[in-house]
Design an enzyme around this catalytic site. Structure first.
Site, PDB file in Angstrom:
ATOM      1  N   ARG A 117       4.863   3.227  -7.861  1.00  0.00           N
ATOM      2  CA  ARG A 117       4.904   4.678  -8.047  1.00  0.00           C
ATOM      3  C   ARG A 117       3.664   5.334  -7.461  1.00  0.00           C
ATOM      4  O   ARG A 117       2.572   4.777  -7.483  1.00  0.00           O
ATOM      5  CB  ARG A 117       5.059   5.043  -9.511  1.00  0.00           C
ATOM      6  CG  ARG A 117       3.938   4.565 -10.386  1.00  0.00           C
ATOM      7  CD  ARG A 117       4.366   4.373 -11.797  1.00  0.00           C
ATOM      8  NE  ARG A 117       5.217   3.200 -11.859  1.00  0.00           N
ATOM      9  CZ  ARG A 117       5.324   2.432 -12.894  1.00  0.00           C
ATOM     10  NH1 ARG A 117       4.685   2.680 -13.979  1.00  0.00           N
ATOM     11  NH2 ARG A 117       6.093   1.370 -12.869  1.00  0.00           N
ATOM     12  N   ARG A 148       6.230  12.001  -6.751  1.00  0.00           N
ATOM     13  CA  ARG A 148       6.793  10.796  -7.360  1.00  0.00           C
ATOM     14  C   ARG A 148       8.312  10.831  -7.232  1.00  0.00           C
ATOM     15  O   ARG A 148       8.953  11.840  -7.494  1.00  0.00           O
ATOM     16  CB  ARG A 148       6.410  10.683  -8.826  1.00  0.00           C
ATOM     17  CG  ARG A 148       7.035   9.428  -9.444  1.00  0.00           C
ATOM     18  CD  ARG A 148       6.573   9.129 -10.810  1.00  0.00           C
ATOM     19  NE  ARG A 148       7.312   7.970 -11.324  1.00  0.00           N
ATOM     20  CZ  ARG A 148       7.032   7.389 -12.452  1.00  0.00           C
ATOM     21  NH1 ARG A 148       6.040   7.826 -13.199  1.00  0.00           N
ATOM     22  NH2 ARG A 148       7.746   6.361 -12.861  1.00  0.00           N
ATOM     23  N   ASP A 199       1.784   8.064 -12.078  1.00  0.00           N
ATOM     24  CA  ASP A 199       2.416   7.932 -13.388  1.00  0.00           C
ATOM     25  C   ASP A 199       1.451   8.546 -14.394  1.00  0.00           C
ATOM     26  O   ASP A 199       0.253   8.240 -14.363  1.00  0.00           O
ATOM     27  CB  ASP A 199       2.664   6.452 -13.703  1.00  0.00           C
ATOM     28  CG  ASP A 199       3.453   6.238 -14.968  1.00  0.00           C
ATOM     29  OD1 ASP A 199       4.373   7.029 -15.239  1.00  0.00           O
ATOM     30  OD2 ASP A 199       3.161   5.265 -15.691  1.00  0.00           O
ATOM     31  N   ASP A 237       1.184   9.047 -18.473  1.00  0.00           N
ATOM     32  CA  ASP A 237       1.743   8.719 -19.786  1.00  0.00           C
ATOM     33  C   ASP A 237       0.883   9.315 -20.891  1.00  0.00           C
ATOM     34  O   ASP A 237      -0.348   9.248 -20.825  1.00  0.00           O
ATOM     35  CB  ASP A 237       1.796   7.201 -20.006  1.00  0.00           C
ATOM     36  CG  ASP A 237       2.832   6.512 -19.145  1.00  0.00           C
ATOM     37  OD1 ASP A 237       3.883   7.123 -18.880  1.00  0.00           O
ATOM     38  OD2 ASP A 237       2.596   5.351 -18.756  1.00  0.00           O
TER      39      ASP A 237
END
Length: 174
Positions: free
Chosen positions: A94, A85, A97, A99
């Site tokens: 991207r 990334r 990712d 989270d």
């Protein structure tokens, strides 16, 4: 210390998207401080925020972890970097990712500039709520005191979250 159940949102819209998700899960599996319990189905969604980019594949994984929230964030960022990334503009495309959506019933604010738990935009993002509520419909959002299923049923744009594939295979711990 007993492990904490956390939910991680994974997303990608560059390259071989399903492979990117699988590689992120594989990388999580190599950590001795994170145990993946299960994955949601994979969903395809239009980009959110900045719309002039390819569609995303998203899923959520349930993990048990012995890491603190900050340590889990550091692991997620390290995996993102290891998988290639590159920093981009907010809401931009991207490769991967990761989270932290939920960390037990905890709320975390102001201990780290990149960390807020529960993730501050869960309630407005169908691409997060649909796979998250697939895994944990009865969990109550720690600050809103509303079930994830209720939030998912009522989120704007839910009809645009399309089932793309089955849950990711969870590799055996190395």
């Amino acid at each position: 210390m007993a492990p904490v159940t956390a939910y991680l949102g994974l997303g990608t819209n560059l390259g071989s998207r399903e492979i990117n998700l699988s590689r992120a899960v594989q990388s999580l599996t190599t950590s001795q401080t994170v145990q993946i319990v299960r994955s949601s189905s994979i969903y395809e969604t239009a980009p959110w925020g900045y719309t002039e980019q390819p569609n995303f594949l998203n899923c959520v994984v349930e993990v048990n972890t012995w890491l603190s929230p900050v340590e889990l964030l550091e692991l997620a960022k390290q995996i993102e970097n290891d998988l290639g990334r590159e920093e981009n503009f907010r809401y931009g495309p991207r490769l991967i990712d990761i989270d932290i959506l939920l960390y037990g019933n905890d709320t975390v604010h102001l201990c780290h500039p990149d960390l807020e738990i529960p993730h501050p935009r869960i309630a407005e993002r169908a691409f997060v709520l649909v796979p998250l509520s697939e895994l944990a419909p009865d969990i109550m959002h720690p600050t809103l005191n509303i079930s994830l299923a209720h939030l998912s049923d009522n989120v704007e744009g839910k009809e645009d979250v399309m089932l793309w594939g089955p849950p990711l295979d969870i590799p055996e711990r190395l």
